[in-house]
Design an enzyme around this catalytic site. Structure first.
Site, PDB file in Angstrom:
ATOM      1  N   CYS A   3       5.244   3.429  -1.589  1.00 21.84           N
ATOM      2  CA  CYS A   3       4.995   3.018  -2.975  1.00 21.84           C
ATOM      3  C   CYS A   3       5.279   1.537  -3.186  1.00 21.84           C
ATOM      4  CB  CYS A   3       5.844   3.844  -3.929  1.00 21.84           C
ATOM      5  SG  CYS A   3       5.557   5.605  -3.740  1.00 21.84           S
ATOM      6  N   HIS A  32       7.388   0.722 -10.682  1.00 18.76           N
ATOM      7  CA  HIS A  32       6.674   1.814 -10.037  1.00 18.76           C
ATOM      8  C   HIS A  32       6.824   3.074 -10.890  1.00 18.76           C
ATOM      9  CE1 HIS A  32       4.911   4.410  -7.225  1.00 18.76           C
ATOM     10  NE2 HIS A  32       6.023   5.064  -6.944  1.00 18.76           N
ATOM     11  N   ASN A  49       2.248   9.691 -10.166  1.00 20.05           N
ATOM     12  CA  ASN A  49       2.648   8.710  -9.155  1.00 20.05           C
ATOM     13  C   ASN A  49       1.472   8.453  -8.208  1.00 20.05           C
ATOM     14  OD1 ASN A  49       3.765   7.284  -7.044  1.00 20.05           O
ATOM     15  ND2 ASN A  49       5.512   8.658  -6.739  1.00 20.05           N
TER      16      ASN A  49
HETATM   17  O1  UT7 Z   1       7.163   7.369  -5.221  1.00 25.61           O
HETATM   18  C1  UT7 Z   1       8.115   7.420  -4.226  1.00 25.61           C
HETATM   19  C2  UT7 Z   1       9.386   7.649  -4.803  1.00 25.61           C
HETATM   20  N1  UT7 Z   1       9.511   9.007  -5.286  1.00 25.61           N
HETATM   21  C3  UT7 Z   1      10.404   9.253  -6.193  1.00 25.61           C
HETATM   22  O2  UT7 Z   1      11.001   8.304  -6.641  1.00 25.61           O
HETATM   23  C4  UT7 Z   1      10.692  10.671  -6.598  1.00 25.61           C
HETATM   24  C5  UT7 Z   1      12.145  10.764  -6.936  1.00 25.61           C
HETATM   25  N2  UT7 Z   1      12.573  12.114  -7.303  1.00 25.61           N
HETATM   26  C6  UT7 Z   1      12.257  12.681  -8.470  1.00 25.61           C
HETATM   27  O3  UT7 Z   1      11.529  12.135  -9.251  1.00 25.61           O
HETATM   28  C7  UT7 Z   1      12.902  14.003  -8.797  1.00 25.61           C
HETATM   29  O4  UT7 Z   1      13.929  14.268  -7.882  1.00 25.61           O
HETATM   30  C8  UT7 Z   1      11.905  15.197  -8.827  1.00 25.61           C
HETATM   31  C9  UT7 Z   1      10.987  15.059 -10.033  1.00 25.61           C
HETATM   32  C10 UT7 Z   1      11.098  15.211  -7.559  1.00 25.61           C
HETATM   33  C11 UT7 Z   1      12.647  16.505  -8.973  1.00 25.61           C
HETATM   34  O5  UT7 Z   1      13.458  16.495 -10.130  1.00 25.61           O
HETATM   35  P1  UT7 Z   1      15.002  16.943 -10.045  1.00 25.61           P
HETATM   36  O6  UT7 Z   1      15.538  16.848 -11.386  1.00 25.61           O
HETATM   37  O7  UT7 Z   1      15.628  16.121  -8.958  1.00 25.61           O
HETATM   38  O8  UT7 Z   1      14.850  18.454  -9.637  1.00 25.61           O
HETATM   39  P2  UT7 Z   1      15.421  19.212  -8.347  1.00 25.61           P
HETATM   40  O9  UT7 Z   1      14.633  18.832  -7.140  1.00 25.61           O
HETATM   41  O10 UT7 Z   1      16.895  19.073  -8.297  1.00 25.61           O
HETATM   42  O11 UT7 Z   1      15.077  20.703  -8.715  1.00 25.61           O
HETATM   43  C12 UT7 Z   1      15.707  21.344  -9.822  1.00 25.61           C
HETATM   44  C13 UT7 Z   1      15.142  22.736  -9.951  1.00 25.61           C
HETATM   45  C14 UT7 Z   1      15.153  23.526  -8.642  1.00 25.61           C
HETATM   46  O12 UT7 Z   1      15.416  24.880  -8.935  1.00 25.61           O
HETATM   47  P3  UT7 Z   1      16.872  25.491  -8.715  1.00 25.61           P
HETATM   48  O13 UT7 Z   1      17.144  25.301  -7.246  1.00 25.61           O
HETATM   49  O14 UT7 Z   1      17.785  24.683  -9.576  1.00 25.61           O
HETATM   50  O15 UT7 Z   1      16.709  26.910  -9.138  1.00 25.61           O
HETATM   51  C15 UT7 Z   1      13.717  23.393  -8.164  1.00 25.61           C
HETATM   52  O16 UT7 Z   1      13.337  24.484  -7.344  1.00 25.61           O
HETATM   53  O17 UT7 Z   1      13.773  22.670 -10.374  1.00 25.61           O
HETATM   54  C16 UT7 Z   1      12.965  23.447  -9.466  1.00 25.61           C
HETATM   55  N3  UT7 Z   1      11.655  22.823  -9.386  1.00 25.61           N
HETATM   56  C17 UT7 Z   1      10.647  23.146 -10.217  1.00 25.61           C
HETATM   57  N4  UT7 Z   1      10.554  24.020 -11.221  1.00 25.61           N
HETATM   58  C18 UT7 Z   1       9.378  24.098 -11.867  1.00 25.61           C
HETATM   59  C19 UT7 Z   1      11.232  21.869  -8.527  1.00 25.61           C
HETATM   60  N5  UT7 Z   1       9.954  21.561  -8.785  1.00 25.61           N
HETATM   61  C20 UT7 Z   1       9.568  22.345  -9.809  1.00 25.61           C
HETATM   62  C21 UT7 Z   1       8.361  22.481 -10.530  1.00 25.61           C
HETATM   63  N6  UT7 Z   1       8.318  23.354 -11.550  1.00 25.61           N
HETATM   64  N7  UT7 Z   1       7.269  21.735 -10.251  1.00 25.61           N
END
Ligand code: UT7
Length: 327
Positions: free
Chosen positions: A113, A252, A282
């Site tokens: 990115c 970004h 993104n």
């Molecule tokens: O461009 C390159 C750089 N990329 C980035 O900068 C991305 C950086 N990361 C992020 O933006 C975030 O970490 C995400 C948006 C990818 C994820 O958000 P988060 O708040 O970190 O969520 P998480 O991965 O900790 O997941 C929380 C919960 C999990 O469920 P449990 O284990 O708490 O039951 C996931 O399984 O949310 C669940 N989850 C979803 N639920 C519904 C993950 N993806 C989804 C989804 N819909 N699409």
């Protein structure tokens, strides 16, 4: 020393729009989860017959038109992507041919990115050294092709698109400062594990879905905020400006929470930060030039404005630019 500046800008988003509601039909997710956790509502998806060079071609033509120069005046095409048409030849060469940029050199640049901001620093250096006069800098991604549509952790996050800028030798100061940095130990947190020389394509790598994006979201998130703030502060300091001097911060667009955290740490008011994550999600290396084009064409970005880009992505690699908008 010659000055370098962006004299033309263009972008292209494919026609097809995939909404959060559409994604609810594909994986177990909800519009509410996606909106509150990422700020995204929809993203654009390339048509099956569109490759990275096709998207880049349309964006490049628009950039050349704004710049008022012909493709055969270009000295180089520097194209940032993680979704090339092929591993080789480079997508930059495919684009060079499509454009008829007859005297240009061409190469791809891979910095996730941070690709476009890194490529802009390359163009800046080529021009300031006196080696070249007109460079086409492109950021393009077709992430839908490397997305695992069964993985809700990643498939809701990305969109396709392209943006391009013509960077030229100019009389006034345009590009003021650039910054690039990397921490390769973060590589495993955001990776397409197969298809390269480490894990060449085999039936097994395909069965294990190793040709898709794999991401450990929280690990990337934590580093992103710190690095994007570092990049912005570095270019401001290099050029002798404060964050209050920024007319438009162009971060970004990976997550609205990252954008907000970066903006607040830099003490930039919301009206001076560009956000379009709702509509395009993104788009990795394409994000910054798409934002610049949109900001310019909508009147958010005007001649004389001080613009700060700051980016972070796979590598980990991060990059930032400080520039005076001279169009
Ligand atoms: O461009 C390159 C750089 N990329 C980035 O900068 C991305 C950086 N990361 C992020 O933006 C975030 O970490 C995400 C948006 C990818 C994820 O958000 P988060 O708040 O970190 O969520 P998480 O991965 O900790 O997941 C929380 C919960 C999990 O469920 P449990 O284990 O708490 O039951 C996931 O399984 O949310 C669940 N989850 C979803 N639920 C519904 C993950 N993806 C989804 C989804 N819909 N699409």
């Amino acid at each position: 020393m010659a000055h370098a500046g962006i004299i033309g800008i263009g972008s292209y988003l494919p026609e097809k729009v995939l909404t959060n509601q559409d994604l609810e039909e594909i994986v177990e997710t909800s519009d509410e989860w996606i909106r509150t956790r990422t700020g995204m509502r929809e993203r654009h998806i390339a048509a099956p017959d569109q490759s990275a060079s096709d998207l880049a071609f349309i964006a490049a033509q628009a950039a050349l038109e704004t710049a008022g120069i012909a493709a055969d005046q270009l000295d180089a095409v520097v194209l940032a992507t993680v979704c090339p048409d092929y591993l080789f030849p480079s997508t930059a060469c495919v684009l060079q041919d499509k454009l008829g940029a007859k005297k240009a050199g061409a190469f791809d640049l891979s910095a996730g990115c941070a690709g476009f901001a890194s490529a802009l620093s390359v163009a800046d250096a080529y021009i300031k050294s006196g080696m070249m006069e007109n460079i086409l800098v492109v950021g393009v991604e077709v992430l839908s092709r490397v997305t695992n549509w069964e993985d809700r952790n990643t498939c809701v996050l990305f969109g396709d698109g392209a943006g391009a800028a013509v960077v030229s030798a100019v009389d006034e100061e345009g590009l003021l400062a650039d910054f690039i940095k990397a921490d390769g130990s973060g590589g495993p947190f955001l990776i397409q594990p197969a298809g390269g020389s480490a894990n060449p394509a085999t039936h097994e790598t395909v069965d294990k879905k190793m040709h898709y994006v794999h991401m450990s979201g929280q690990d990337v998130f934590k580093s992103a905020v710190r690095a994007m703030v570092e990049g912005a502060r570095a270019v401001l300091e290099q050029a002798g400006f404060q964050s209050e001097d920024i007319d438009l911060l162009v971060p970004h667009q990976a997550n609205i929470r990252i954008i907000e955290a970066v903006r607040k740490r830099l003490d930039v008011p919301p009206e001076r930060a560009f956000v379009n994550i709702e509509r395009q999600a993104n788009t990795s290396a394409a994000t910054i030039p798409i934002c610049l084009d949109e900001a310019y064409r909508s009147g958010r970005l005007n001649r004389g404005d001080l613009v700060c880009t700051t980016t972070f992505g796979a590598g980990f690699a991060w990059a930032a630019n400080l520039l005076r908008w001279i169009i």
